[in-house]
Each structure stands twice: as structure tokens, then as C-alpha cells.
Design a protein around this motif. Structure first.
Motif, PDB file in Angstrom:
ATOM      1  N   UNK A  46     103.353  53.296  43.430  1.00 12.66           N
ATOM      2  CA  UNK A  46     104.585  53.017  43.219  1.00 12.66           C
ATOM      3  C   UNK A  46     104.945  51.533  43.828  1.00 12.66           C
ATOM      4  N   UNK A  47     104.554  51.152  44.810  1.00 15.94           N
ATOM      5  CA  UNK A  47     104.756  49.871  45.293  1.00 15.94           C
ATOM      6  C   UNK A  47     104.041  48.894  44.252  1.00 15.94           C
ATOM      7  N   UNK A  48     102.901  49.411  43.883  1.00 15.66           N
ATOM      8  CA  UNK A  48     101.999  48.465  43.150  1.00 15.66           C
ATOM      9  C   UNK A  48     102.569  48.297  41.916  1.00 15.66           C
ATOM     10  N   UNK A  49     103.214  49.331  41.087  1.00 10.39           N
ATOM     11  CA  UNK A  49     103.808  49.141  39.905  1.00 10.39           C
ATOM     12  C   UNK A  49     104.986  48.280  39.877  1.00 10.39           C
ATOM     13  N   UNK A  50     106.017  48.289  41.004  1.00  9.01           N
ATOM     14  CA  UNK A  50     106.758  47.339  41.019  1.00  9.01           C
ATOM     15  C   UNK A  50     106.278  46.061  41.201  1.00  9.01           C
ATOM     16  N   UNK A  51     105.409  45.833  41.707  1.00  6.04           N
ATOM     17  CA  UNK A  51     104.661  44.392  42.060  1.00  6.04           C
ATOM     18  C   UNK A  51     104.337  44.045  40.561  1.00  6.04           C
ATOM     19  N   UNK A  52     103.830  44.885  39.967  1.00  7.02           N
ATOM     20  CA  UNK A  52     102.995  44.525  38.523  1.00  7.02           C
ATOM     21  C   UNK A  52     104.325  44.090  37.641  1.00  7.02           C
ATOM     22  N   UNK A  53     105.434  44.914  37.732  1.00  6.69           N
ATOM     23  CA  UNK A  53     106.522  44.397  36.950  1.00  6.69           C
ATOM     24  C   UNK A  53     107.086  43.229  37.177  1.00  6.69           C
ATOM     25  N   UNK A  54     107.199  42.921  38.526  1.00  3.69           N
ATOM     26  CA  UNK A  54     107.830  41.387  38.957  1.00  3.69           C
ATOM     27  C   UNK A  54     106.884  40.586  38.844  1.00  3.69           C
ATOM     28  N   UNK A  55     105.404  40.606  38.715  1.00  2.00           N
ATOM     29  CA  UNK A  55     104.706  39.245  38.670  1.00  2.00           C
ATOM     30  C   UNK A  55     103.584  39.209  37.392  1.00  2.00           C
ATOM     31  N   UNK A  56     103.457  40.376  36.886  1.00  2.00           N
ATOM     32  CA  UNK A  56     102.385  40.330  35.955  1.00  2.00           C
ATOM     33  C   UNK A  56     101.193  40.706  36.192  1.00  2.00           C
TER      34      UNK A  56
ATOM     35  N   UNK B 107      98.194  42.933  37.254  1.00  2.00           N
ATOM     36  CA  UNK B 107      97.990  44.364  37.611  1.00  2.00           C
ATOM     37  C   UNK B 107      97.477  44.841  38.748  1.00  2.00           C
ATOM     38  N   UNK B 108      98.826  44.857  39.831  1.00  2.00           N
ATOM     39  CA  UNK B 108      98.475  45.264  41.072  1.00  2.00           C
ATOM     40  C   UNK B 108      97.893  46.887  41.206  1.00  2.00           C
ATOM     41  N   UNK B 109      98.446  47.582  40.209  1.00  2.00           N
ATOM     42  CA  UNK B 109      98.039  48.938  40.361  1.00  2.00           C
ATOM     43  C   UNK B 109      96.604  49.216  40.085  1.00  2.00           C
ATOM     44  N   UNK B 110      95.881  48.539  39.249  1.00  2.00           N
ATOM     45  CA  UNK B 110      94.570  48.288  38.789  1.00  2.00           C
ATOM     46  C   UNK B 110      93.788  48.198  39.993  1.00  2.00           C
ATOM     47  N   UNK B 111      94.365  47.001  40.884  1.00  2.00           N
ATOM     48  CA  UNK B 111      93.558  46.474  41.894  1.00  2.00           C
ATOM     49  C   UNK B 111      93.720  47.379  43.261  1.00  2.00           C
ATOM     50  N   UNK B 112      94.906  48.128  43.232  1.00  2.00           N
ATOM     51  CA  UNK B 112      95.141  48.920  44.653  1.00  2.00           C
ATOM     52  C   UNK B 112      94.362  50.280  44.397  1.00  2.00           C
ATOM     53  N   UNK B 113      94.514  50.905  43.136  1.00  2.00           N
ATOM     54  CA  UNK B 113      94.239  52.318  42.998  1.00  2.00           C
ATOM     55  C   UNK B 113      92.678  52.680  43.357  1.00  2.00           C
ATOM     56  N   UNK B 114      91.725  51.884  42.915  1.00  2.00           N
ATOM     57  CA  UNK B 114      90.236  52.176  43.491  1.00  2.00           C
ATOM     58  C   UNK B 114      90.154  52.247  45.033  1.00  2.00           C
ATOM     59  N   UNK B 115      90.858  51.181  45.601  1.00  2.00           N
ATOM     60  CA  UNK B 115      90.830  51.416  47.057  1.00  2.00           C
ATOM     61  C   UNK B 115      91.414  52.705  47.756  1.00  2.00           C
ATOM     62  N   UNK B 116      92.528  53.078  47.154  1.00  2.00           N
ATOM     63  CA  UNK B 116      93.478  54.310  47.629  1.00  2.00           C
ATOM     64  C   UNK B 116      92.434  55.552  47.245  1.00  2.00           C
TER      65      UNK B 116
ATOM     66  N   UNK C 121     103.961  53.295  34.174  1.00  2.00           N
ATOM     67  CA  UNK C 121     105.295  52.772  34.592  1.00  2.00           C
ATOM     68  C   UNK C 121     105.268  51.224  34.626  1.00  2.00           C
ATOM     69  N   UNK C 122     104.158  50.588  34.735  1.00  2.00           N
ATOM     70  CA  UNK C 122     104.172  49.020  34.992  1.00  2.00           C
ATOM     71  C   UNK C 122     103.890  48.429  33.531  1.00  2.00           C
TER      72      UNK C 122
ATOM     73  N   UNK D 143      93.232  47.294  30.644  1.00  2.00           N
ATOM     74  CA  UNK D 143      93.059  47.302  32.072  1.00  2.00           C
ATOM     75  C   UNK D 143      93.060  48.577  32.749  1.00  2.00           C
ATOM     76  N   UNK D 144      93.542  49.664  32.062  1.00  2.00           N
ATOM     77  CA  UNK D 144      93.588  51.027  32.673  1.00  2.00           C
ATOM     78  C   UNK D 144      92.027  51.550  32.455  1.00  2.00           C
ATOM     79  N   UNK D 145      91.538  51.360  31.487  1.00  2.00           N
ATOM     80  CA  UNK D 145      89.897  51.822  31.608  1.00  2.00           C
ATOM     81  C   UNK D 145      89.193  50.785  32.380  1.00  2.00           C
ATOM     82  N   UNK D 146      89.576  49.642  32.563  1.00  2.00           N
ATOM     83  CA  UNK D 146      89.027  48.654  33.430  1.00  2.00           C
ATOM     84  C   UNK D 146      88.788  49.107  34.884  1.00  2.00           C
TER      85      UNK D 146
END
Length: 245
Positions: A80-90, A92-101, A153-154, A160-163
Motif C-alpha cells: 500500500x505504501x508502494x502504491x501511494x508512492x507510485x501515485x505521488x511520483x509516477x 512504479x514502486x509497487x513493481x520494484x518492491x513486490x518481488x522482494x516482499x 490502485x496505483x 509494467x505489471x507483467x514486467x
């Protein structure tokens, strides 16, 4: 203060002595452990038992460390924090964070040292490989669903999602393979997270974009091949030795 000679017969008889020879302490402790682990299955465990057709496998699944409520909530908060950061900066932090999580979660699907029910899962009438694969697939599916929801949500692009889904598969496979070979979930987490950080930094150094690791389609096929190799390692490591049932 009294000396040993002044101790009365009652106090002397209260001193602990050696255990009787006819008492099987190992059997006593097995009974204690069974009493500790015995609990009524909840609705999630009953549903898992019906789907998997194995109460023991369902119990092993619901006791997976990375499927416990606290871990699931923490995963949702991070994405959720990644989605909010993506909305604020453009970016794709969700895509960058999700694999590590997801890599951390799937490494902790492997039990020794981190799973309070590891001995229980080893005692059920199901192979260790089946327990591990069911846990890993469930953790992966849950993290993928969370990641897709956060991506939607972002508002990130489908490409990018497939990426990030394909690199997430490779990173999770590496984390699980390392954890099973090293017999340590912490080593698996370190390998998965470190490999993903290296991939992000390498992509940024090559293209100047931090999102290159999740937007370069040329990496998709190598990620799938690498994930297949890691899956083969997991299957080989968790094989049943010859001569055992």
C-alpha cells in the motif's frame, strides 16, 4: 541456618531423586507436545482441509510463518505504501518492491528454525516436498494478488505489471531454492532480496532508469528459464531418499 545433619526426615524425603526406571520420559514429552499443538481447526483450516483433502496438510499450511496474520498485514501495508508512492511520483514502486516482499515471504515458507510447527509438519502423513510446494504456491499466489491489487490502485501500465510478475517468479524461485539447499530461511531471504537489488541497480546503470528491471521485455524469457532451474533444484533437494517411505 541448619546444616545437612539437622534436616528433618520430611525435608530430606522432599528432595528430588532420580526418575523411576519404568518411566519413559521421551513418551511423556511426546504427549506434552501433542497437548501443546492440539487445537480446534478454524474456518480457514477447515476450508483448506476440504480443498486439499488432508487435515495434516491443511494444518501445515495455516501454520506457515509468512501466512500468519501479522505477516499478511505487514505485506499489505508495504505494498500500500508502494502504491501511494507510485501515485505521488509516477515511479512504479509497487513493481520494484513486490518481488522482494514475495521473495522474503516464500523463503519463510521453508520451516527449520523459523516455523513453530516444523516438527508437526514433518510428522504428518504427507511428504515434506508436498508440504513445501503447497506452502510456496499459496504464499506466491497471495503476494501476486496483493501486488496486482496495489498495481491497479496505483494505475501502472499492464506491461509494467507483467514486467514485475515474471522477475518476481524468478526471485521467489531463487529464494526458495537457496533456503532449501542451505536449510535456512534467512539465507533464502538474503539471496532473494540481494539478487533483486542487484537486478534493479544493474538496470539503472545500463539505462539510467530505476524501473528498467521491470520494463525490459528482453528479461522475461531469461527469468522464466532461471525460475525453472531453481524449481528443479527445489524438487531435487526435497526428494525422498532411496529406501525411505
Amino acid at each position: 541456618m541448619t546444616s545437612d545433619h539437622e534436616v528433618g526426615p520430611d525435608r530430606a524425603s522432599a528432595r528430588p531423586g532420580p526418575a523411576p526406571r519404568d518411566v519413559d520420559l521421551d513418551r511423556v514429552w511426546v504427549g506434552v507436545a501433542a497437548e501443546v499443538w492440539r487445537r480446534r481447526p478454524g474456518p480457514v483450516e477447515r476450508l483448506a482441509g476440504r480443498l486439499l483433502r488432508s487435515p495434516g496438510l491443511a494444518r501445515a499450511l495455516v501454520t506457515t510463518p509468512s501466512l500468519l496474520l501479522a505477516w499478511v498485514v505487514a505485506t499489505a501495508v508495504v505494498l500500500l505504501a508502494g502504491a501511494l508512492a507510485t501515485l505521488g511520483t509516477g515511479t512504479p514502486y509497487v513493481a520494484l518492491v513486490a518481488p522482494a516482499v514475495a521473495a522474503a515471504g516464500i523463503a519463510y515458507a521453508y520451516g527449520p528454525g523459523v516455523d513453530p510447527a516444523w516438527e508437526l509438519s514433518c510428522s504428518v502423513a504427507v511428504s515434506d516436498r508436498m508440504v513445501l510446494l503447497v506452502r510456496a504456491l499459496t504464499v506466491f499466489g497471495l503476494n501476486a494478488a496483493f501486488g496486482l491489487a496495489a498495481s491497479a490502485a496505483s494505475g501502472v501500465a499492464t506491461a509494467v505489471t507483467l514486467g514485475w510478475l515474471l522477475p518476481m517468479t524468478a526471485v521467489c524461485a531463487l529464494a526458495l531454492a537457496t533456503a532449501t539447499v542451505a536449510r535456512s530461511a534467512n539465507v533464502g531471504v538474503a539471496a532473494g532480496v540481494a539478487s533483486w537489488l542487484i537486478a534493479i541497480l544493474a538496470g539503472q546503470a545500463a539505462t539510467g532508469r530505476i524501473s528498467a528491471a521491470v520494463t525490459t521485455s528482453a528479461l522475461w524469457l531469461p527469468c522464466l528459464a532461471f525460475a525453472g532451474c531453481c524449481a528443479a533444484i527445489v524438487l531435487y533437494t526435497t526428494r525422498i531418499p532411496k529406501g525411505s517411505s
